[in-house]
Design a protein around this motif. Sequence first.
Motif, short mmCIF file in Angstrom:
data_model
loop_
_atom_site.label_atom_id
_atom_site.label_comp_id
_atom_site.label_asym_id
_atom_site.label_seq_id
_atom_site.Cartn_x
_atom_site.Cartn_y
_atom_site.Cartn_z
N UNK A 54 22.34 47.20 -41.47
CA UNK A 54 20.92 47.44 -41.80
C UNK A 54 20.04 46.89 -40.68
N UNK A 55 20.31 45.67 -40.27
CA UNK A 55 19.51 45.03 -39.22
C UNK A 55 19.60 45.80 -37.90
N UNK A 56 20.82 46.14 -37.51
CA UNK A 56 20.99 46.87 -36.25
C UNK A 56 20.44 48.29 -36.36
N UNK A 57 20.57 48.91 -37.52
CA UNK A 57 20.01 50.25 -37.72
C UNK A 57 18.49 50.25 -37.58
N UNK A 58 17.83 49.29 -38.20
CA UNK A 58 16.37 49.18 -38.06
C UNK A 58 16.01 48.91 -36.61
N UNK A 111 12.44 45.71 -32.03
CA UNK A 111 13.40 46.16 -33.02
C UNK A 111 14.23 45.02 -33.57
N UNK A 112 14.58 44.08 -32.72
CA UNK A 112 15.33 42.89 -33.16
C UNK A 112 14.52 42.11 -34.19
N UNK A 113 13.26 41.93 -33.90
CA UNK A 113 12.39 41.24 -34.85
C UNK A 113 12.30 42.00 -36.17
N UNK A 114 12.09 43.30 -36.10
CA UNK A 114 11.95 44.11 -37.31
C UNK A 114 13.24 44.10 -38.14
N UNK A 115 14.37 44.29 -37.49
CA UNK A 115 15.65 44.28 -38.20
C UNK A 115 15.93 42.94 -38.86
N UNK A 116 15.64 41.87 -38.15
CA UNK A 116 15.84 40.54 -38.71
C UNK A 116 14.89 40.29 -39.87
N UNK A 117 13.64 40.73 -39.72
CA UNK A 117 12.64 40.53 -40.77
C UNK A 117 13.03 41.26 -42.05
#
Length: 107
Positions: free
Chosen positions: A7-11, A33-39
């Motif tokens: 999910x995180x990497x997909x986002x 994207x890293x921030x968004x996936x982690x969030x």
Amino acid sequence: MWNHLPVSIGVQLVCWALGRWLAVPTRGAIWLGCFAGSAVCIMREITQREYQWIEQFGAGRRANMPGYAGLEVWDWNAHSLSETAVAIAGSVLVALVVSHYAADREI
């Protein structure tokens, strides 16, 4: 423990693609994207903890819960902590690899 990772990497990859489409530099887009996936993964665990709190202490009513209940990370179970940590680490790893590649290729 690995459920949040895709999910995180997909986002992250969707945000990267959107950023590149909007002409954002590669490194900026992948880290955003890293921030968004982690969030996304962190917010899911906060919400899950809120529901647990409501069941345990709130008599089934959200109105009984204090606003900070989900943010009490020290009350998260080991599974929630490890799953979130793996998802964040995976996203950071992807961002580091792409950033390194982008620095070499100047894309």
